[in-house]
Design an enzyme around this catalytic site. Structure first.
Site, PDB file in Angstrom:
ATOM      1  N   TYR A 132       0.816  -1.208   0.000  1.00 47.45           N
ATOM      2  CA  TYR A 132       0.000   0.000   0.000  1.00 47.45           C
ATOM      3  C   TYR A 132       0.857   1.268   0.000  1.00 47.45           C
ATOM      4  O   TYR A 132       0.368   2.341  -0.353  1.00 47.45           O
ATOM      5  CB  TYR A 132      -0.936   0.022   1.203  1.00 47.45           C
ATOM      6  CG  TYR A 132      -2.030  -1.025   1.177  1.00 47.45           C
ATOM      7  CD1 TYR A 132      -2.238  -1.823   0.056  1.00 47.45           C
ATOM      8  CD2 TYR A 132      -2.856  -1.218   2.272  1.00 47.45           C
ATOM      9  CE1 TYR A 132      -3.227  -2.783   0.037  1.00 47.45           C
ATOM     10  CE2 TYR A 132      -3.859  -2.176   2.262  1.00 47.45           C
ATOM     11  CZ  TYR A 132      -4.036  -2.961   1.143  1.00 47.45           C
ATOM     12  OH  TYR A 132      -5.030  -3.913   1.121  1.00 47.45           O
ATOM     13  N   LYS A 159       3.016 -15.335   2.647  1.00 47.93           N
ATOM     14  CA  LYS A 159       2.988 -16.114   1.407  1.00 47.93           C
ATOM     15  C   LYS A 159       4.436 -16.461   1.062  1.00 47.93           C
ATOM     16  O   LYS A 159       4.965 -16.140  -0.013  1.00 47.93           O
ATOM     17  CB  LYS A 159       2.319 -15.296   0.284  1.00 47.93           C
ATOM     18  CG  LYS A 159       1.990 -16.117  -0.960  1.00 47.93           C
ATOM     19  CD  LYS A 159       0.980 -17.232  -0.703  1.00 47.93           C
ATOM     20  CE  LYS A 159       0.629 -17.942  -2.008  1.00 47.93           C
ATOM     21  NZ  LYS A 159      -0.193 -19.143  -1.782  1.00 47.93           N
ATOM     22  N   ASP A 167      -3.628 -17.806   1.821  1.00 50.19           N
ATOM     23  CA  ASP A 167      -4.777 -18.514   1.260  1.00 50.19           C
ATOM     24  C   ASP A 167      -5.287 -19.584   2.228  1.00 50.19           C
ATOM     25  O   ASP A 167      -6.501 -19.742   2.423  1.00 50.19           O
ATOM     26  CB  ASP A 167      -4.452 -19.122  -0.112  1.00 50.19           C
ATOM     27  CG  ASP A 167      -3.084 -19.775  -0.167  1.00 50.19           C
ATOM     28  OD1 ASP A 167      -2.317 -19.687   0.807  1.00 50.19           O
ATOM     29  OD2 ASP A 167      -2.772 -20.404  -1.212  1.00 50.19           O
ATOM     30  N   ASP A 219      -5.485  -6.598   5.934  1.00 46.60           N
ATOM     31  CA  ASP A 219      -6.686  -5.955   5.409  1.00 46.60           C
ATOM     32  C   ASP A 219      -7.720  -7.014   5.025  1.00 46.60           C
ATOM     33  O   ASP A 219      -8.912  -6.896   5.328  1.00 46.60           O
ATOM     34  CB  ASP A 219      -6.297  -5.113   4.190  1.00 46.60           C
ATOM     35  CG  ASP A 219      -7.364  -4.111   3.804  1.00 46.60           C
ATOM     36  OD1 ASP A 219      -8.403  -4.046   4.472  1.00 46.60           O
ATOM     37  OD2 ASP A 219      -7.151  -3.383   2.813  1.00 46.60           O
ATOM     38  N   ASP A 240     -11.328  -8.210   7.645  1.00 43.69           N
ATOM     39  CA  ASP A 240     -12.697  -8.132   7.141  1.00 43.69           C
ATOM     40  C   ASP A 240     -13.369  -9.502   7.202  1.00 43.69           C
ATOM     41  O   ASP A 240     -14.554  -9.626   7.539  1.00 43.69           O
ATOM     42  CB  ASP A 240     -12.713  -7.605   5.709  1.00 43.69           C
ATOM     43  CG  ASP A 240     -12.680  -6.081   5.658  1.00 43.69           C
ATOM     44  OD1 ASP A 240     -12.413  -5.472   6.712  1.00 43.69           O
ATOM     45  OD2 ASP A 240     -12.906  -5.510   4.577  1.00 43.69           O
TER      46      ASP A 240
END
Length: 364
Positions: free
Chosen positions: A142, A189, A221, A245, A249
């Site tokens: 980001y 990852k 994942d 992020d 959620d």
């Protein structure tokens, strides 16, 4: 205690929910003998409308010179077509970067009274969920180098982390874990990304100082799948900006209602923290006395706990929220499938009444 709190009502339902959190903070001050001075800050879409930019420096300066900052929400479709560099969400990035708050704490707690709102089966969630996600907030993709080719057919964003940026997040994760269930999961990852392999190296090194805490790793994942398959395996999760992020959620939905979840963004302790509910601005219900203020009220409790070190006062707010829920009071978003019976019992309330109820139970 006398403290200064910067208030950023923001856009949509932000002003509605911040107003109720202020009423609760005022009740705490009166009950426990404190004094809060509030300083209003305009940011997000409201600042774009007023000045053409989402976070003017003088507004950021108010936050920097206050003892803590409470934010409602920013953004909305009204500003969908403004230039990317002045979108309302840029106010959030500006606040996080300017205030040097690098760690976002998002407790994903399933309140027992709202268990029916959880989309997962009872045998999966058991007696409830209590997960703490520590998300890196000022680095990664980001904030990395980005660009678009002249012909508009190629674009790139860069994921970049330093050892120091990772270490402060991982260390915070270990610190929280050692006082909880002593289990830290680092989500990455590492089978693909060099930056993730650095996260693992840092975590393993810091783990040498926290031998009483179990450390494990999950690919993003797999972690996303495990969050819905077996969420009770998690205690504290430490992860990067983008992965955090995504996971926070998902965790908010697993717990049943995004309208109940607070967050704290913290730095090294030398400056103020930033506190906000994790829900959006919901402009369709703004000003209609429909929004759930409890996430913002619980964010105010986190403000008292982390910035002002007032654990008793923070618990008083949380206990009042618990008592309100125990008594059956609900806003529409947390009434769920029981909406009709809640309404028939006269327990369906709006934003203002829910705030008043928390104050009432706080004063008992």
């Amino acid at each position: 205690m006398e403290k200064t709190i910067a208030l950023i009502p923001g856009d949509g339902i932000g002003p509605d929910v911040v107003a109720e959190a202020v009423n609760v903070l005022d009740a705490v001050a009166k009950k426990f003998g404190h004094k809060w001075t509030y300083r209003n800050v305009i940011a997000g879409g409201a600042a774009i409308d007023k000045w053409g930019k989402p976070l003017p420096q003088d507004q950021l300066d108010i936050c920097l010179t206050s003892d803590a900052t409470l934010l409602g929400a920013v953004g909305g479709p009204k500003w969908d077509n403004v230039a990317p560099e002045i979108r309302p969400e840029k106010a959030l990035l500006g606040l996080r970067g300017g205030m040097k708050v690098f760690a976002n704490l998002r407790p994903a707690v399933m309140w027992k009274q709202l268990k029916d709102a959880c989309p997962l089966k009872d045998e999966i969630v058991g007696e409830g969920l209590d997960i703490l996600v520590v998300r890196e907030l000022t680095g990664g993709i980001y904030f990395g180098e980005r660009g678009t080719s002249a012909d508009g057919k190629t674009a790139w964003d860069t994921e970049k982390y330093t050892w120091a940026e990772i270490e402060r997040i991982v260390r915070m994760g270990f610190e929280f874990a050692k006082n909880r269930k002593k289990h830290l999961t680092v989500v990455d990852k590492a089978n693909i990304l060099n930056s993730s392999r650095l996260w693992r190296a840092v975590a393993e090194k810091v783990h040498e100082e926290y031998k009483d805490v179990t450390l494990d790793f999950l690919y993003i994942d797999n972690a996303a799948m495990q969050m819905v398959r077996a969420p009770r395996q998690f205690d504290v999760i430490a992860t990067s900006n983008m992965f955090g992020d995504i996971l926070t959620d998902e965790a908010s939905q697993v717990t049943g209602s995004i309208g109940m979840l607070a967050s704290a963004s913290l730095g090294d302790g030398t400056g103020p923290g930033l506190y906000e509910p994790i829900h959006g601005s919901a402009p369709d219900i703004a000003g209609k006395d429909l929004a759930n203020p409890l996430a913002t009220i619980l964010s105010a409790a986190m403000l008292l706990r982390y910035d002002f070190k007032l654990e008793t006062e923070a618990k008083a707010i949380e206990n009042a929220v618990n008592a309100v829920l125990d008594a059956g009071w609900r806003t529409g978003d947390i009434a769920g499938s029981h909406l009709a019976e809640v309404k028939a019992a006269g327990k369906l309330v709006g934003t203002k009444k829910m705030g008043e109820l928390v104050v009432e139970y706080l004063n008992k």
